[in-house]
Design a protein around this motif. Structure first.
Motif, mmCIF file in Angstrom:
data_model
loop_
_atom_site.group_PDB
_atom_site.id
_atom_site.type_symbol
_atom_site.label_atom_id
_atom_site.label_comp_id
_atom_site.label_asym_id
_atom_site.label_seq_id
_atom_site.Cartn_x
_atom_site.Cartn_y
_atom_site.Cartn_z
ATOM 1 N N THR A 92 0.841 -1.201 0.000
ATOM 2 C CA THR A 92 0.000 0.000 0.000
ATOM 3 C C THR A 92 0.871 1.243 0.000
ATOM 4 O OG1 THR A 92 -0.099 -0.017 2.429
ATOM 5 C CG2 THR A 92 -1.852 -1.167 1.232
ATOM 6 N N THR A 111 2.046 5.159 -1.882
ATOM 7 C CA THR A 111 2.521 5.636 -3.175
ATOM 8 C C THR A 111 4.031 5.464 -3.255
ATOM 9 O OG1 THR A 111 2.714 7.887 -2.294
ATOM 10 C CG2 THR A 111 0.673 7.316 -3.449
ATOM 11 N N SER A 137 -1.811 0.999 -7.588
ATOM 12 C CA SER A 137 -2.809 1.578 -6.676
ATOM 13 C C SER A 137 -4.173 0.925 -6.810
ATOM 14 C CB SER A 137 -2.923 3.087 -6.927
ATOM 15 O OG SER A 137 -3.380 3.338 -8.251
ATOM 16 N N SER A 138 -4.447 0.334 -7.976
ATOM 17 C CA SER A 138 -5.696 -0.404 -8.187
ATOM 18 C C SER A 138 -5.485 -1.365 -9.346
ATOM 19 C CB SER A 138 -6.852 0.552 -8.500
ATOM 20 O OG SER A 138 -6.733 1.062 -9.816
ATOM 21 N N THR A 191 -5.499 0.563 -12.796
ATOM 22 C CA THR A 191 -4.684 1.758 -13.004
ATOM 23 C C THR A 191 -3.598 1.522 -14.052
ATOM 24 O OG1 THR A 191 -3.450 3.513 -11.846
ATOM 25 C CG2 THR A 191 -2.939 1.223 -11.256
ATOM 26 N N ASP A 210 -0.420 6.332 -11.904
ATOM 27 C CA ASP A 210 0.126 6.295 -10.547
ATOM 28 C C ASP A 210 1.253 7.308 -10.373
ATOM 29 O OD1 ASP A 210 -1.685 4.409 -9.803
ATOM 30 O OD2 ASP A 210 -0.240 2.836 -9.322
#
Length: 489
Positions: free
Chosen positions: A130, A132, A171-172, A175, A180
């Motif tokens: 998790t 960034t 991030s998903s 994506t 990102d």
């Protein structure tokens, strides 16, 4: 130009003042300043080089020594902020998918040859990270993968539709790598992409397809060459998006794959033979050679091509026999497309343990001699030409867009040429592209060593300083090893 001259004059006056300071025998260093660049939020986009891939694996120590991480550390003195990397779990390297090994551990040199580090990988693709990350380098990524939705969807990893490394930290599931990056509002970026758009074709010995003329990457195979127009469109999209809010950056062109030790280590003529063995092999190819003469007599083949295809062994070192799909197809006449390799061909690194082995233990069936090497073991001169043509086209695009957007530009091609033709000197060391001992490349023959990544960081820093009038400092390459040991503390 006037602005640059004023800056250079200021630096010169600073040095003069320092040198004339009687209170010290050591000149003060020029202060580190960002110039017109803003390093507050640095994002790195790219492939395995940006990620720090080395010795045929991604592992923590390699990631920490990536050129992108080194640059981020040098940016700190000029206002750079935090730079997060999606670290692997260990220094073994390799990957698990659902508990099954899908990528092997890293290589190390045991004194005789490169071998895999013992142990089972502990990094599980499905154990999602998790947060960034500033380092968005993804091993295996081609240019168009950076804008491909679902490239980080773990559900697509097993089928090859998604990338296992990006799946760990996307991030998903839907994506893109670019998305990102943009969501973090970078103030500075680096972009070094395009190598895999030709490299997969080259390392596979050219078994893929040159997709020039095909504008749909969704139809490409994993070992295909990306159409230059597709590359240009993707690259323009990437840079336009990254600079839309005023971010500055540095981009790099692509070296020729012919300068990598993966293609230059194994000679085209690695087979030493006695006169007796040469005679025996020639007898085995007598029917084939006779067939070529018959094809010339019947005007089905030129004498020039027949001469090129004729196989002849002598006492001493001999060229391997290869399958070449670019030769005239004579299968209808019972003649295969065989010839001996020449200096214009490149035998890939992995062939070093294959050439000279026997098929099923039969001493009369020797790979590379009595049994020709399949296409995947050799990059022929025609395949090399295809790779060069695409690389040249990509590089024209990269330089054009760098100039249009006012970005710092790194000529990695020139540096690689230097490494492969004499080496790069620093201090008391010389670094070259020689396999194992040269210091610039890791044991996979494609990706840099720790010292090689340090060199890349330094040449990127040079380009940044020149473009933005920053005064970022080099790292000391002598502090970086050329090989990692079996056990990394």
């Amino acid at each position: 130009m006037i602005k640059n001259m004023k800056w250079l004059l200021l630096v010169s006056l600073t040095l003069v003042a320092c040198n004339n300071d009687d209170s010290s025998d050591t000149p003060a260093e020029v202060p580190v300043v960002p110039g017109s660049a803003v390093f507050t939020k640095y994002i790195a986009l790219g492939d395995s080089f940006a990620a720090g891939y080395s010795d045929n694996a991604l592992f923590k120590k390699g990631q920490e020594g990536s050129y992108t991480n080194i640059m981020a550390q040098q940016f700190v003195a000029a206002g750079g902020g935090a730079f997060a990397t999606p670290l692997m779990n260990d220094n073994l390297g390799g990957l698990l998918l659902g508990g099954n090994v899908v990528a092997a551990t890293r290589l190390y040199f045991n004194g005789q040859a490169p071998v895999n580090v013992s142990g089972k990988p502990t990094t599980e693709v499905t154990a999602h990270l998790t947060g960034t990350f500033g380092n968005l380098g993804v091993p295996g990524a081609k240019s168009f993968h950076l804008i491909a939705p679902g490239y980080g969807n773990v559900a697509g990893v097993a089928s090859g539709a998604a990338n296992p490394y990006f799946a760990r930290f996307a991030s998903s599931p839907s994506t893109t790598i670019l998305a990102d990056a943009l969501v973090q509002n970078p103030t500075f970026f680096s972009l070094f992409i395009g190598g895999n758009d030709v490299l997969a074709y080259a390392t596979s010995g050219g078994i893929g397809k040159d997709q020039t003329g095909n504008m749909n990457p969704a139809t490409y195979g994993s070992s295909d060459i990306t159409d230059p127009t597709v590359f240009a469109s993707v690259y323009s999209n990437l840079v336009t998006s990254l600079t839309a809010k005023g971010a500055k950056g540095v981009v790099a062109n692509l070296p020729y794959i012919t300068t990598l030790p993966y293609f230059t280590t194994v000679p085209f003529n690695p087979a030493p033979l006695t006169a007796a063995l040469a005679t025996q092999l020639n007898a085995g190819y007598a029917v084939y050679n006779g067939g070529l003469k018959q094809m010339v007599a019947n005007k089905l083949l030129t004498q020039e091509e027949a001469t090129r295809r004729t196989i002849n062994f002598i006492a001493g070192n001999n060229a391997v026999v290869v399958v070449d799909s670019y030769l005239t197809n004579l299968a209808a006449y019972g003649l295969p497309s065989y010839r001996q390799a020449t200096k214009e061909d490149l035998v890939i690194l992995s062939a070093r343990t294959f050439i000279g082995t026997t098929v099923g233990g039969d001493a009369t069936k020797v790979n590379g001699l009595s049994v020709p090497l399949a296409d995947n073991w050799v990059l022929t001169k025609d395949e090399i030409a295809e790779v060069k043509k695409a690389t040249d086209a990509y590089n024209v695009t990269i330089k054009k867009i760098a100039d249009e957007k006012g970005l710092a530009f790194v000529d990695t091609g020139a540096v690689m040429t230097q490494l492969s033709s004499g080496g790069v000197r620093f201090g008391n060391f010389t670094m070259s592209s020689t396999y194992v001992t040269g210091g610039a490349f890791s044991l996979d023959g494609v990706h840099p060593s720790a010292r090689g990544y340090g060199l890349i960081a330094n040449i990127f820093i040079d380009a940044i300083n020149a473009k933005y009038e920053s005064t970022l400092r080099h790292v000391d390459l002598g502090l970086y090893p050329i090989q990692y040991p079996a056990t990394i503390q």
